[in-house]
Design an enzyme around this catalytic site. Sequence first.
Site, PDB file in Angstrom:
ATOM      1  N   ARG B  12       0.846  -1.197   0.000  1.00 21.23           N
ATOM      2  CA  ARG B  12       0.000   0.000   0.000  1.00 21.23           C
ATOM      3  C   ARG B  12       0.880   1.244   0.000  1.00 21.23           C
ATOM      4  NH1 ARG B  12      -0.785   4.694   2.540  1.00 21.23           N
ATOM      5  NH2 ARG B  12      -0.471   3.689   4.555  1.00 21.23           N
ATOM      6  N   GLU B  13       1.488   1.598   1.116  1.00 20.18           N
ATOM      7  CA  GLU B  13       2.419   2.737   1.138  1.00 20.18           C
ATOM      8  C   GLU B  13       3.532   2.519   0.102  1.00 20.18           C
ATOM      9  OE1 GLU B  13       2.594   5.587   3.544  1.00 20.18           O
ATOM     10  OE2 GLU B  13       3.944   6.247   1.943  1.00 20.18           O
ATOM     11  N   ARG B 132      -9.400  -0.336  12.532  1.00 16.08           N
ATOM     12  CA  ARG B 132      -8.493   0.667  13.071  1.00 16.08           C
ATOM     13  C   ARG B 132      -8.875   2.008  12.463  1.00 16.08           C
ATOM     14  NH1 ARG B 132      -3.332   2.560  10.129  1.00 16.08           N
ATOM     15  NH2 ARG B 132      -5.103   3.514   9.074  1.00 16.08           N
ATOM     16  N   HIS B 194       3.000   5.399  12.323  1.00 18.36           N
ATOM     17  CA  HIS B 194       3.416   5.330  10.915  1.00 18.36           C
ATOM     18  C   HIS B 194       4.269   6.577  10.669  1.00 18.36           C
ATOM     19  CE1 HIS B 194       2.290   4.687   6.503  1.00 18.36           C
ATOM     20  NE2 HIS B 194       2.575   5.975   6.472  1.00 18.36           N
ATOM     21  N   HIS B 290      39.716  -0.926  11.642  1.00 21.50           N
ATOM     22  CA  HIS B 290      38.546  -1.781  11.800  1.00 21.50           C
ATOM     23  C   HIS B 290      38.835  -3.227  11.410  1.00 21.50           C
ATOM     24  CE1 HIS B 290      35.230   1.486  11.946  1.00 21.50           C
ATOM     25  NE2 HIS B 290      36.380   2.085  12.130  1.00 21.50           N
TER      26      HIS B 290
HETATM   27  O1  LIG Z   1      -3.431   5.202   7.686  1.00 15.24           O
HETATM   28  C1  LIG Z   1      -2.378   5.541   8.239  1.00 15.24           C
HETATM   29  O2  LIG Z   1      -2.190   5.443   9.469  1.00 15.24           O
HETATM   30  C2  LIG Z   1      -1.250   6.072   7.436  1.00 15.24           C
HETATM   31  C3  LIG Z   1      -1.659   6.740   6.166  1.00 15.24           C
HETATM   32  C4  LIG Z   1      -0.439   7.276   5.524  1.00 15.24           C
HETATM   33  O3  LIG Z   1       0.189   6.664   4.684  1.00 15.24           O
HETATM   34  C5  LIG Z   1       0.116   8.513   6.081  1.00 15.24           C
HETATM   35  O4  LIG Z   1      -0.588   9.242   6.785  1.00 15.24           O
HETATM   36  O5  LIG Z   1       1.283   8.786   5.799  1.00 15.24           O
HETATM   37 CU   LIG Z   2       2.281   7.158   4.722  1.00 15.23          CU
END
Ligand SMILES: O=C(O)CCC(=O)C(=O)O
Ligand SMILES: [Cu+2]
Lengths: 328, 328
Positions: B12-13, B132, B194, B290
Amino acid sequence: MRSLAILDSTLREGEQFIKTFFTLEQRVMIVRLLDRLGVTFIEVPSPVSSPETREAIEAICALNLRSHVVAHVRCVEADVQAALDTGVYGLNLFFGTSNELRSYSHGRKIEQIAHDAVPLIRRIREAGRYVRFSAEDAFRSDLVDLLTVFDAVVDAGVERIGLPDTVGIATPRQVDRLVSLIANRYPNVGIEFHGHNDTGCAIANTISAFEAGADCLDVTVMGIGERNGIASLSGIISQLYIHYPDLLAAYDLTQLVELDQYVADCLNINIPYNMPITAPSAFTHRAGVHTKAVLRNPHAYEILNPTDFGVVRHVDVGSRFTGRYAVG
Amino acid sequence: MRSLAILDSTLREGEQFIKTFFTLEQRVMIVRLLDRLGVTFIEVPSPVSSPETREAIEAICALNLRSHVVAHVRCVEADVQAALDTGVYGLNLFFGTSNELRSYSHGRKIEQIAHDAVPLIRRIREAGRYVRFSAEDAFRSDLVDLLTVFDAVVDAGVERIGLPDTVGIATPRQVDRLVSLIANRYPNVGIEFHGHNDTGCAIANTISAFEAGADCLDVTVMGIGERNGIASLSGIISQLYIHYPDLLAAYDLTQLVELDQYVADCLNINIPYNMPITAPSAFTHRAGVHTKAVLRNPHAYEILNPTDFGVVRHVDVGSRFTGRYAVG
Ligand SMILES: O=C(O)CCC(=O)C(=O)O
Ligand SMILES: [Cu+2]
Ligand SMILES: O=C(O)CCC(=O)C(=O)O
Ligand SMILES: [Cu+2]
């Protein structure tokens, strides 16, 4: 306003990165770009490393940069002398103080470390040069050992003491605690921090050190260094830009992208996509929710203004992702 | 021992990263590797994104993984229904709560956000699914606005609330403060974090959230995502390995390198040199000081044991750097 020095170690720590093989011409170009950007210190390797290193140091000193050139030097008489024989502004001494480094690296006892370092520090001061002493692997060092060594070197007249997280084990909280303690105990010397990235916290640790009292922060271009590197110049600049913008007043931020790109070209790599500011996609917006809002007002999903760094935003409205979440 | 869920959002992200164009086969392979590694949640996009996304979600749900598949869904009735029509374990709702996102993204007032979200949460709970609710851009949101929305969604029966640092502006200290406050106010729901990497602190912020009370941490493989990404799976694993090893007891850490390499191949990039654990040079030692010590005992300059990740150390004794600092 508190003062803050940035020390760039691309030519020293950065040369310990497995892909680095800078030519003299490249070294000169890198320090010119660093100088234009405005870093306070440029760290170079010890001149005893190789005849070629010594020549590079002399060539860099001859450029008469605004940035101060400092050599990274072991606490060994011949090495100190060799550095004093060049035109460097100062010497960054280091000595491992943790049990691990005392056992597996140099084999010296704590008393011996102070005993070796003190006369060298005096000699550098007498020669009228700047001198810093760093306790390598400070974050795995016993506190009594650390303070014993620092007491001695501060007493000997060192101008700054360094706390490197050599193995990248520290957390921002641990850095805060140790740097605060050291800053309270030694109010008359500067404090330097150097953070490795083994557990991904080099930038956060470095900023935490500043907030706890450090006045000199080590970075390299794109964070290159031993293993997976140290705090990146662009990461520290992104932090200062957001939280302490006054400290960047004398910097020319438009040099940053050119600098990262130049070093990336030298290494024959791309600037990594995760670099703050200089990543090719640092100002690219892709998800539909994002692109829609950014087209209305970039501030929606941007906290750094790309224009301040001489780069342009990219809103990706052509991909198969345009439609994603773009409905509401 | 506190429990900790890792949520991987590579599908997703990670799909919001400019270079990502996963095929169905690649998505399936990625979730298989994530499942073998042992992550608790795998986040997928909303099925309304495209017919192809919906098919991928169904295919992934049909794998019957140990990991729970959750869909990332706007607080819009049709989107929620579409997600409920798939076999996902649960829904991760989100709604921008900052002034910036309310003004430039969705245009809703705070009361409207709660008003839109509450019936959807009830509906998802009635359907027997996990739900959530995340306050997008939580770290630029007014505290009263944030708590007003969270009060309502917690009351509606949400199982976890999310605090995303959507624009990458937070510091570990700010994350600590906000997550602590939220954890104290809502002791009966889980808390998710996140963190974006715009100022280079995604990993540190994510660990700070855990230490302040978060029980679910968002990551992606190699940290890929919008702009310069979020916390990397390998970064969070390196932190847990050092500071909370018990939390990794059920993980198969030998999958990590294969996973990063697989996704890097999908994106046609190299694993960046700055990745904890999985960077090609993460266990390479180069400077003479090292290499000498590491040959005696790797612990001198290594805090992570490469063997635990199924990789091997490399001691670079053949380069022109062998002689550097190798004398003493
Ligand atoms: O749904 C979320 O907690 C993250 C959504 C997202 O990618 C963000 O806010 O950066
Ligand atoms: Cu994000
Ligand atoms: O001299 C210093 O402060 C740093 C030396 C170094 O590179 C390290 O300890 O990681
Ligand atoms: Cu270092």
